[in-house]
Design an enzyme around this catalytic site. Structure first.
Site, PDB file in Angstrom:
ATOM      1  N   HIS A   1       4.432  -2.185   2.206  1.00 45.83           N
ATOM      2  CA  HIS A   1       3.335  -1.241   2.008  1.00 45.83           C
ATOM      3  C   HIS A   1       2.911  -0.563   3.306  1.00 45.83           C
ATOM      4  O   HIS A   1       2.307   0.502   3.281  1.00 45.83           O
ATOM      5  CB  HIS A   1       2.146  -1.978   1.382  1.00 45.83           C
ATOM      6  CG  HIS A   1       1.113  -1.090   0.776  1.00 45.83           C
ATOM      7  ND1 HIS A   1       1.355  -0.281  -0.312  1.00 45.83           N
ATOM      8  CD2 HIS A   1      -0.194  -0.858   1.103  1.00 45.83           C
ATOM      9  CE1 HIS A   1       0.271   0.383  -0.641  1.00 45.83           C
ATOM     10  NE2 HIS A   1      -0.689   0.056   0.214  1.00 45.83           N
TER      11      HIS A   1
ATOM     12  N   SER B   1      -1.073   4.954  -0.780  1.00 50.56           N
ATOM     13  CA  SER B   1      -1.833   3.881  -1.412  1.00 50.56           C
ATOM     14  C   SER B   1      -2.932   4.506  -2.287  1.00 50.56           C
ATOM     15  O   SER B   1      -2.613   5.233  -3.219  1.00 50.56           O
ATOM     16  CB  SER B   1      -2.400   2.942  -0.344  1.00 50.56           C
ATOM     17  OG  SER B   1      -2.816   1.735  -0.922  1.00 50.56           O
TER      18      SER B   1
END
Length: 658
Positions: free
Chosen positions: A632, A520
């Site tokens: 994610h 991320s």
């Protein structure tokens, strides 16, 4: 006894012990234990009972599904919890004197959250409800549903982990009769309501809602006190930001709730707010306390760990978590603003409950060499007793590395903190490669917590450096805000200064064999690093941002997160491009492995695709690995088999190049 080295597959041997909940009399507690069923490739969570005095632990639920959110009735005779035994989360009730759990709800879209009514006869809940439908309506069965168009009107139409958001469905609040199962709808209008609290006298609810007509750029939250009988509403708070998770004091005079304003966008410190129902005013209890309330730690082991924003005592004192200097500690506060630490340094308190007279607490605690257990903690004397032992065998069998806490000056003399792990089975006089890990967020933090991935790298023979650069939580509001509008600036300098600092102090590190990885924001920084230095021999970027320009339109949060973090939007494309790692692809000489999930809506996979094709077209050493059925959060909550494969890809790449 010679301990063995940790393996990736030890994910299957670990138990996540979470959510301790004390009974009203403080003599019993329940908690959840989550583990991975390797054969079925799924997470399983069960409810356990603890006799606080004797320490006896008893398993209460079984099966192949997940239990969450256990909660005692006010009389202590029942425990309600959520379970996905029938796909959707539904409320179940189990009698504390024994017997099978009874399913209470059969709602078409399941239950999101619930609160007992103090009388024990009703349970308040919230769940998704289609416009014009009732909670009790059955699911309409369609044998072969034809695909239909999804018409997008607003900008908040998709979300990571959920995909395209269902249209015409709203989170509503209802009440169910425990004895009969009768369900009543309480909330009104096409809005998303959150059930926050029920008063101890049973007469009032606290709920939160955003009733703005256009919510695309409206991030305000209205917290409302509602008279259950008359439905008369009193707005107790309505400001821009993230607010909620309310709790009544035992005398019902005060309501404590969590709040994070928008002064620093999503970098603002979380705080505890108090509303006085008699004087009808609120204040920020932690306003002068320069640390965020709550748990900002990032790790990869704990499953389903939740903690209340505050726990009241009968004396109207409060306890809450604070993320500070790499710890998540329990703090104590009085209504006049006195705030004190109530648990030791060097720990991650990831769950807690406090006995109502404040005599003791149950804490779920982890540290770098303890995956996590529940401890009985005397808040007066500091005496601590471990009361669960699910991970004892693992800790006794596996060699875990205790990291060394470090601090150093960055390029602008800013103090930066972090940790350095030596390789497992370290031998004096040998040289070892070093891998730098960079966390996501960026407004999270590495902590004194167990981290399976970091321990795995140490077991593979690597030193591991992980630090909290500017932008991380836990140090000050100024520190966490310092990264905004400067991605790749001071934060990059902080990471590189950390490498220089440990190289100067530790001769065992081979400066010619450095690796870097992160996900991320950590993926962004990995991309940025390899475009700005050739010091690293190998890099692995995960769920990353490579191009701020396209991120603006494809991420589920891109259109506002870009402005919050970069200080601009598509009106200043040049600035977005200046801070995009893709711009510097031609400079990359480090072999780069790119890992990305197919269903990542936060940092969509096109970010990885652009980076991979660009590097490949330039003849760079790179490889692209795509993970199906993953979003994610692959590294934390993804399918267990894919989590193992991800770790194999990372360690395989570093083994090849380091």
């Amino acid at each position: 006894m010679t301990k063995r080295l940790l393996k990736a597959e030890d994910l299957y041997a670990l138990h996540s012990i979470t959510n301790p909940q004390l009974s009203p009399n403080g003599e019993e507690a329940v908690f959840t234990r989550t583990y991975i069923d390797e054969e079925k490739n799924k997470y399983v969570a069960h409810l356990f009972h603890l006799d606080v005095e004797s320490g006896a632990v008893t398993q209460w639920t079984y099966g192949e599904n997940r239990v969450s959110s256990p909660s005692w009735s006010a009389d202590g005779k029942s425990v309600a919890f959520l379970s996905n035994r029938n796909e959707q989360n539904q409320i179940y009730i189990i009698a504390t004197n024994g017997g099978e759990a009874r399913q209470l709800t059969t709602l078409a879209n399941g239950v999101s959250q619930f609160r007992w009514s103090p009388c024990g006869k009703n349970i308040w809940f919230s769940g998704r409800l289609k416009e014009g439908k009732k909670f009790t309506d059955l699911v309409e069965k369609e044998e072969k549903k034809k695909p239909t168009a999804y018409i997008v009107d607003g900008m908040k139409y998709k979300a990571d982990g959920k995909g395209l958001l269902p249209q015409g469905i709203y989170n509503q609040i209802g009440k169910i009769d425990v004895a009969t199962g009768d369900v009543q709808l309480f909330s009104e209008g096409n809005h998303h309501y959150s059930l926050e609290a029920v008063s101890h006298d049973g007469g009032k609810l606290v709920m939160s809602v955003n009733r703005a007509e256009n919510k695309d750029f409206d991030f305000s939250q209205q917290i409302i006190l509602v008279d259950i009988e008359t439905k008369e509403e009193t707005t107790i708070f309505h400001e821009e930001g993230h607010y909620g998770d309310a709790y009544f004091s035992y005398d019902d005079r005060y309501i404590a709730f969590y709040g994070s304003d928008r002064k620093y966008k999503n970098a603002s410190h979380g705080a505890v707010y108090i509303y006085d129902t008699e004087e009808q005013r609120y204040w920020n209890l932690t306003q002068d306390f320069d640390a965020p309330v709550g748990d900002a730690a990032v790790a990869d082991h704990q499953q389903g760990a939740t903690a209340p924003t505050v726990v009241w005592t009968e004396a109207n004192d409060l306890y809450f978590q604070v993320s500070t200097m790499g710890d998540i500690r329990l703090y104590y506060a009085t209504l006049d603003g006195a705030i004190y630490p109530a648990s030791p340094e060097g720990e991650h308190v990831y769950g807690y409950d406090v006995e109502r007279n404040g005599a003791f607490a149950l804490l779920a605690i982890s540290n770098p060499v303890l995956p996590g257990e529940i401890f009985k903690y005397d808040v007066t004397t500091g005496a601590s007793e471990q009361v669960t032992h699910f991970n004892d065998d693992f800790v006794e069998e596996v060699e875990l590395v205790q990291p060394e806490a470090i601090s150093y000056k960055s390029s602008d003399s800013l103090d930066v903190y972090g940790w350095l792990m030596k390789p497992a089975q370290y031998e004096e006089g040998k040289k070892y490669p070093l891998i730098v890990e960079i966390h996501g967020g960026p407004h999270t933090m590495y902590a004194n917590s167990f981290f399976h991935e970091l321990q795995l790298l140490a077991a593979q023979g690597y030193g591991v450096l992980y630090v909290n650069p500017r932008g991380s939580h836990g140090y000050s509001q100024e520190f966490v805000d310092a990264v905004r509008s400067d991605y790749g600036g001071g934060d990059y300098e902080d990471v590189m200064a950390g490498i220089d600092a440990v190289l100067a102090e530790h001769s065992w590190i081979d400066k010619e064999r450095l690796g870097v990885t992160g996900g991320s924001y950590g993926g962004f920084m990995t991309n940025w690093i390899v475009g700005h230095t050739n010091r690293f021999k190998a890099a692995v970027t995960q769920r990353s941002i490579s191009n701020w320009i396209s991120f603006f339109g494809v991420s589920d949060i891109g259109y506002y997160f870009t402005d919050w973090q970069m200080g601009t939007d598509m009106k200043d494309v040049e600035k977005l491009w200046q801070h995009s790692p893709l711009k510097y692809a031609e400079n990359v000489e480090t072999p780069l492995l790119i890992l990305h999930s197919e269903k990542d809506f936060r940092c969509p996979i096109e970010q990885a695709e652009q980076l991979y094709i660009t590097l490949k077209s330039m003849g760079k050493e790179t490889q692209f690995v795509r993970f199906p059925d993953a979003d994610h959060n692959l590294s934390r909550t993804g399918l267990p088999s894919l989590r193992i494969e991800r770790l194999a890809q990372i360690t395989g790449w570093f083994e090849k190049y380091l």
